[in-house]
Write a protein that holds these residues in place. Structure first.
Motif, PDB file in Angstrom:
ATOM      1  N   LYS A   7       0.859  -1.128   0.004  1.00  0.00           N
ATOM      2  CA  LYS A   7      -0.059   0.033  -0.076  1.00  0.00           C
ATOM      3  C   LYS A   7       1.031   1.221  -0.059  1.00  0.00           C
ATOM      4  O   LYS A   7       0.596   2.270  -0.814  1.00  0.00           O
ATOM      5  N   GLU A   8       1.837   1.287   0.908  1.00  0.00           N
ATOM      6  CA  GLU A   8       2.737   2.545   0.877  1.00  0.00           C
ATOM      7  C   GLU A   8       3.544   2.914  -0.660  1.00  0.00           C
ATOM      8  O   GLU A   8       3.565   3.969  -0.989  1.00  0.00           O
ATOM      9  N   LYS A   9       3.716   1.687  -1.037  1.00  0.00           N
ATOM     10  CA  LYS A   9       4.630   1.733  -2.298  1.00  0.00           C
ATOM     11  C   LYS A   9       3.725   2.601  -3.460  1.00  0.00           C
ATOM     12  O   LYS A   9       3.975   3.169  -4.286  1.00  0.00           O
ATOM     13  N   ILE A  10       2.618   1.672  -3.359  1.00  0.00           N
ATOM     14  CA  ILE A  10       1.534   2.540  -4.071  1.00  0.00           C
ATOM     15  C   ILE A  10       1.178   3.738  -4.127  1.00  0.00           C
ATOM     16  O   ILE A  10       0.822   4.630  -5.003  1.00  0.00           O
ATOM     17  N   GLU A  11       0.843   4.037  -3.009  1.00  0.00           N
ATOM     18  CA  GLU A  11       0.673   5.556  -2.573  1.00  0.00           C
ATOM     19  C   GLU A  11       1.611   6.387  -2.817  1.00  0.00           C
ATOM     20  O   GLU A  11       1.476   7.455  -3.583  1.00  0.00           O
ATOM     21  N   GLU A  12       2.755   5.954  -2.846  1.00  0.00           N
ATOM     22  CA  GLU A  12       3.966   6.687  -3.238  1.00  0.00           C
ATOM     23  C   GLU A  12       3.970   6.845  -5.021  1.00  0.00           C
ATOM     24  O   GLU A  12       4.267   8.095  -5.335  1.00  0.00           O
ATOM     25  N   GLU A  13       3.561   5.930  -5.820  1.00  0.00           N
ATOM     26  CA  GLU A  13       3.419   6.031  -7.168  1.00  0.00           C
ATOM     27  C   GLU A  13       2.102   6.978  -7.464  1.00  0.00           C
ATOM     28  O   GLU A  13       2.322   7.679  -8.304  1.00  0.00           O
ATOM     29  N   ILE A  14       1.534   6.847  -6.444  1.00  0.00           N
ATOM     30  CA  ILE A  14      -0.046   7.796  -7.077  1.00  0.00           C
ATOM     31  C   ILE A  14       0.733   9.229  -6.687  1.00  0.00           C
ATOM     32  O   ILE A  14      -0.041  10.092  -7.488  1.00  0.00           O
ATOM     33  N   ARG A  15       1.294   9.700  -5.803  1.00  0.00           N
ATOM     34  CA  ARG A  15       1.961  10.969  -5.616  1.00  0.00           C
ATOM     35  C   ARG A  15       2.531  11.312  -6.686  1.00  0.00           C
ATOM     36  O   ARG A  15       2.607  12.785  -6.850  1.00  0.00           O
ATOM     37  N   GLN A  16       2.849  10.668  -7.733  1.00  0.00           N
ATOM     38  CA  GLN A  16       3.843  11.095  -8.625  1.00  0.00           C
ATOM     39  C   GLN A  16       2.979  11.356 -10.053  1.00  0.00           C
ATOM     40  O   GLN A  16       3.912  11.642 -10.951  1.00  0.00           O
ATOM     41  N   VAL A  17       1.727  11.032  -9.976  1.00  0.00           N
ATOM     42  CA  VAL A  17       1.064  11.342 -11.148  1.00  0.00           C
ATOM     43  C   VAL A  17      -0.253  12.151 -10.945  1.00  0.00           C
ATOM     44  O   VAL A  17      -0.443  12.334  -9.969  1.00  0.00           O
ATOM     45  N   PRO A  18      -0.685  12.748 -12.228  1.00  0.00           N
ATOM     46  CA  PRO A  18      -1.769  13.756 -12.022  1.00  0.00           C
ATOM     47  C   PRO A  18      -2.891  13.056 -11.448  1.00  0.00           C
ATOM     48  O   PRO A  18      -3.997  13.819 -10.732  1.00  0.00           O
ATOM     49  N   ILE A  19      -3.278  11.580 -11.932  1.00  0.00           N
ATOM     50  CA  ILE A  19      -4.668  11.149 -11.743  1.00  0.00           C
ATOM     51  C   ILE A  19      -4.187   9.666 -11.065  1.00  0.00           C
ATOM     52  O   ILE A  19      -3.434   9.046 -11.586  1.00  0.00           O
ATOM     53  N   ILE A  25      -0.515   0.601 -13.695  1.00  0.00           N
ATOM     54  CA  ILE A  25       0.448  -0.447 -14.221  1.00  0.00           C
ATOM     55  C   ILE A  25       1.551  -0.365 -12.881  1.00  0.00           C
ATOM     56  O   ILE A  25       2.054  -1.643 -12.742  1.00  0.00           O
ATOM     57  N   GLU A  26       2.008   0.542 -12.713  1.00  0.00           N
ATOM     58  CA  GLU A  26       3.064   0.487 -11.553  1.00  0.00           C
ATOM     59  C   GLU A  26       2.428   0.062 -10.207  1.00  0.00           C
ATOM     60  O   GLU A  26       3.030  -0.849  -9.550  1.00  0.00           O
ATOM     61  N   ALA A  27       1.078   0.070  -9.666  1.00  0.00           N
ATOM     62  CA  ALA A  27       0.562  -0.684  -8.845  1.00  0.00           C
ATOM     63  C   ALA A  27       0.587  -1.863  -8.899  1.00  0.00           C
ATOM     64  O   ALA A  27       0.905  -2.893  -8.265  1.00  0.00           O
ATOM     65  N   ASP A  48      -9.641  -0.638  -5.633  1.00  0.00           N
ATOM     66  CA  ASP A  48     -10.048   0.237  -4.302  1.00  0.00           C
ATOM     67  C   ASP A  48      -9.230   1.423  -4.112  1.00  0.00           C
ATOM     68  O   ASP A  48      -9.441   2.667  -3.942  1.00  0.00           O
ATOM     69  N   ILE A  49      -7.887   1.114  -4.266  1.00  0.00           N
ATOM     70  CA  ILE A  49      -6.963   2.082  -3.925  1.00  0.00           C
ATOM     71  C   ILE A  49      -6.765   3.299  -4.893  1.00  0.00           C
ATOM     72  O   ILE A  49      -6.655   4.486  -4.683  1.00  0.00           O
ATOM     73  N   LEU A  50      -6.948   3.007  -6.272  1.00  0.00           N
ATOM     74  CA  LEU A  50      -6.996   3.612  -7.446  1.00  0.00           C
ATOM     75  C   LEU A  50      -8.364   4.528  -7.833  1.00  0.00           C
ATOM     76  O   LEU A  50      -8.459   5.078  -8.676  1.00  0.00           O
ATOM     77  N   ASP A  51      -9.352   4.031  -6.997  1.00  0.00           N
ATOM     78  CA  ASP A  51     -10.763   4.581  -7.281  1.00  0.00           C
ATOM     79  C   ASP A  51     -11.039   4.174  -8.855  1.00  0.00           C
ATOM     80  O   ASP A  51     -11.775   5.085  -9.610  1.00  0.00           O
ATOM     81  N   MET A  52     -10.844   2.788  -9.154  1.00  0.00           N
ATOM     82  CA  MET A  52     -11.295   2.461 -10.431  1.00  0.00           C
ATOM     83  C   MET A  52     -12.042   1.121 -10.194  1.00  0.00           C
ATOM     84  O   MET A  52     -12.289   0.523  -8.979  1.00  0.00           O
ATOM     85  N   SER A  53     -12.793   0.443 -11.177  1.00  0.00           N
ATOM     86  CA  SER A  53     -13.430  -0.675 -11.106  1.00  0.00           C
ATOM     87  C   SER A  53     -12.512  -1.626 -11.337  1.00  0.00           C
ATOM     88  O   SER A  53     -11.430  -1.713 -12.160  1.00  0.00           O
TER      89      SER A  53
END
Ligand code: FES
Length: 154
Positions: A7-19, A25-27, A48-53
């Motif tokens: 989860k922490e690594k995915i959150e870190e990736e999310i911080r680096q992209v606009p949406i 793919i990184e997640a 769930d983390i990415l607000d996607m289906s």
């Protein structure tokens, strides 16, 4: 359920992209790095983390041939099946590999050691035929060299 580290690594990736979706793919790669493959449950967790289906995440996962949607062996063999390798002896390499491993493309050895997959050009056509085992690239392959190469991976 994803681990805290995942989860922490995915959150870190999310911080680096606009949406958030842009980190999909990184997640998936993060999950695979930790589990070797991406299960249906992990698809739902990433969604769930990415607000996607889950369907959206699954379509990304299945588009990329190096995201594995079923369990794989400890080592992945990617055998190039593009034209230069075909011309330079792919058939012999494929025959010897499948003989040694006793599996076909898409299968995993009984001991869970190797999964064998075909792969488009590995970008080393001037040294065809070529294959990768995990992150190692082997060029100018000869069938006689394969047993020694496989021995390196336990
Ligand atoms: S065709 Fe095999 S490496 Fe390019």
């Amino acid at each position: 359920m994803l681990s805290m580290t995942e989860k922490e690594k995915i959150e870190e990736e999310i911080r680096q992209v606009p949406i958030k979706k842009a980190a999909c793919i990184e997640a998936l790669k993060i999950v695979q790095e930790h589990r070797r493959w991406v299960s249906d449950e992990s698809i739902r967790d990433v969604a769930d983390i990415l607000d996607m289906s889950a369907e959206e995440v699954d379509s990304v996962a299945t588009f990329y041939n190096l995201i594995f949607r079923q369990p794989v062996g400890r080592h992945i063999i990617l055998l190039c099946d593009s034209i230069s390798c075909y011309v330079m002896g792919l058939k012999g390499i494929h025959a010897e590999l499948t003989r040694l491993l006793e599996i076909q493309y898409g299968q995993t050895t009984a001991d869970g050691r190797f999964t064998l997959l075909p792969n488009p050009c590995l970008g080393t056509c001037d040294h065809a035929p070529a294959m990768m085992v995990d992150k190692d690239t082997y060029r100018d392959l000869q069938p006689s060299a394969l047993a020694d190469i496989l021995e390196k991976y336990t």
